[in-house]
Design a protein around this motif. Structure first.
Motif, PDB file in Angstrom:
ATOM      1  N   GLY A  28       0.789  -1.229   0.000  1.00  0.00           N
ATOM      2  CA  GLY A  28       0.000   0.000   0.000  1.00  0.00           C
ATOM      3  C   GLY A  28       0.815   1.270   0.000  1.00  0.00           C
ATOM      4  N   LEU A  29       1.727   1.403   0.982  1.00  0.00           N
ATOM      5  CA  LEU A  29       2.501   2.636   1.092  1.00  0.00           C
ATOM      6  C   LEU A  29       3.404   2.836  -0.120  1.00  0.00           C
ATOM      7  CD1 LEU A  29       3.235   5.090   2.768  1.00  0.00           C
ATOM      8  CD2 LEU A  29       4.960   3.708   3.949  1.00  0.00           C
TER       9      LEU A  29
ATOM     10  N   LEU B  96       1.322   4.121  -2.965  1.00  0.00           N
ATOM     11  CA  LEU B  96       0.983   5.532  -2.782  1.00  0.00           C
ATOM     12  C   LEU B  96       2.186   6.433  -3.082  1.00  0.00           C
ATOM     13  CD1 LEU B  96      -1.132   5.326   0.504  1.00  0.00           C
ATOM     14  CD2 LEU B  96      -1.974   5.843  -1.786  1.00  0.00           C
TER      15      LEU B  96
ATOM     16  N   ASN C 269      -4.509  13.494  -2.180  1.00  0.00           N
ATOM     17  CA  ASN C 269      -3.977  12.324  -1.487  1.00  0.00           C
ATOM     18  C   ASN C 269      -5.098  11.455  -0.928  1.00  0.00           C
ATOM     19  OD1 ASN C 269      -1.372  13.050  -2.024  1.00  0.00           O
ATOM     20  ND2 ASN C 269      -0.895  13.778   0.024  1.00  0.00           N
TER      21      ASN C 269
ATOM     22  N   ILE D 144      -5.810   7.575  -1.795  1.00  0.00           N
ATOM     23  CA  ILE D 144      -5.879   6.590  -0.706  1.00  0.00           C
ATOM     24  C   ILE D 144      -7.198   5.821  -0.770  1.00  0.00           C
ATOM     25  CG2 ILE D 144      -6.029   6.329   1.800  1.00  0.00           C
ATOM     26  CD1 ILE D 144      -4.116   8.773   1.966  1.00  0.00           C
TER      27      ILE D 144
ATOM     28  N   GLY E 262      -7.425   1.745  -1.405  1.00  0.00           N
ATOM     29  CA  GLY E 262      -7.502   1.088  -0.102  1.00  0.00           C
ATOM     30  C   GLY E 262      -8.769   0.293   0.150  1.00  0.00           C
TER      31      GLY E 262
ATOM     32  N   ALA F  31      -6.843   3.983   8.712  1.00  0.00           N
ATOM     33  CA  ALA F  31      -5.779   3.710   7.749  1.00  0.00           C
ATOM     34  C   ALA F  31      -5.526   4.919   6.850  1.00  0.00           C
ATOM     35  CB  ALA F  31      -6.145   2.487   6.900  1.00  0.00           C
TER      36      ALA F  31
ATOM     37  N   ALA G  67      -2.112   6.994   6.515  1.00  0.00           N
ATOM     38  CA  ALA G  67      -1.478   7.071   5.196  1.00  0.00           C
ATOM     39  C   ALA G  67      -1.244   8.515   4.769  1.00  0.00           C
ATOM     40  CB  ALA G  67      -2.340   6.349   4.159  1.00  0.00           C
ATOM     41  N   GLU G  68      -2.254   9.375   4.966  1.00  0.00           N
ATOM     42  CA  GLU G  68      -2.100  10.783   4.583  1.00  0.00           C
ATOM     43  C   GLU G  68      -1.030  11.457   5.424  1.00  0.00           C
ATOM     44  OE1 GLU G  68      -2.448  15.021   4.786  1.00  0.00           O
ATOM     45  OE2 GLU G  68      -3.035  13.678   6.448  1.00  0.00           O
TER      46      GLU G  68
END
Length: 286
Positions: A118-119, A122, A137, A141, A145, A202, A206-207
């Motif tokens: 995931g990361l 991104l 963003n 996401i 996600g 999440a 993430a942001e």
């Protein structure tokens, strides 16, 4: 659902904590004493009566940035969490109910997003978009996600699709769309709510992570960009703890509130958990 939310001490604390941050974000212009980007103050001031959280190396009021940062972070987190949940429902419920080649295609798509880190995904996307906004963003996401939620909803739908009330709806001539919306989804309310909470958590993490890495317009005000600037300003090395502790603590407390609220969702899903507090109260009285 509201009664269950306040029937458990943990979930009650979570609701109160989450509402506190939401109200703070909504009324940010009325709570913050100064404009968040104003540099009219002395740099690196410790917390005081004039500046509750001190000032940055650029002379900005950290308390005002914290208030406005809550608005941006919650806006992105909740928006991305809801978007991811909607996509999860659309793909998971459709695949689980329709079966056949539709389920094969949608399940294959879900598996692709599940195996992608995931990361890293991104970061790769953000590397092509310089100085992206927090809203952009959040959109990215949310669009990337949804896979874990889709797998959960697919499995639950496959189980519910075999129930008698679904068979009765089919025999009555109800369309597939109506059955999915009015018969299957209402029976997944607690799972949907739980997925929203974890998806929002999440998304917030993430942001904040993307902003901390500089993969966001660093001139925007969010808890993630506050951490970015505190890192760039060597706040930890200079002992300016008041610069990085508030945004980090804010992220942690919002995450804690979402986790605590999920206890109420567990009670809705598992009736035995609803009976447990009653039994404990009876034992105390006895």
């Amino acid at each position: 659902m509201a009664a269950v939310m306040f029937s458990n001490r943990k979930s009650t604390v979570g609701v109160i904590l989450f509402l506190f941050f939401v109200l703070m974000a909504i009324f940010a212009p009325f709570i913050a004493p100064y404009p968040p980007n104003s540099t009219a103050f002395t740099a690196n001031l410790p917390p005081s009566g004039a500046h509750l959280f001190g000032t940055t190396a650029q002379g900005q009021d950290i308390f005002s940035q914290f208030i406005y940062g809550a608005r941006t972070t919650l806006e992105v987190g909740i928006g991305a969490g809801l978007l991811a949940t909607v996509l999860s429902l659309l793909i998971g419920v459709t695949g689980g109910y329709e079966g056949g080649w539709v389920d094969t295609v949608l399940n294959f798509l879900s598996n692709i997003f599940l195996v992608l880190p995931g990361l890293a995904l991104l970061i790769l996307i953000e590397s092509y978009v310089h100085q992206s906004s927090p809203e952009f963003n959040g959109l990215v996401i949310g669009l990337t996600g949804w896979a874990w939620g889709a797998r959960v909803f697919r499995a639950q739908t496959m189980s519910l699709a075999q129930r008698d009330f679904v068979t009765a709806a089919k025999l009555s001539g109800a369309s597939d769309l109506r059955i999915m919306v009015t018969e299957i989804m209402p029976n997944m309310t607690s799972i949907i709510a739980s997925n929203i909470m974890y998806a929002c958590l999440a998304a917030i993490l993430a942001e904040s992570g993307l902003a901390f890495l500089g993969l966001e317009n660093v001139n925007s005000v969010s808890w993630g960009t506050m951490l970015y600037w505190s890192s760039q300003g060597d706040a930890m090395l200079t002992g300016a703890w008041w610069w990085f502790v508030p945004p980090g603590l804010g992220i942690a407390l919002v995450g804690l509130s979402l986790v605590l609220m999920n206890y109420a969702m567990d009670q809705l899903t598992n009736p035995r958990l609803r009976e447990l507090p009653r039994r404990e109260r009876r034992m105390r009285h006895e």
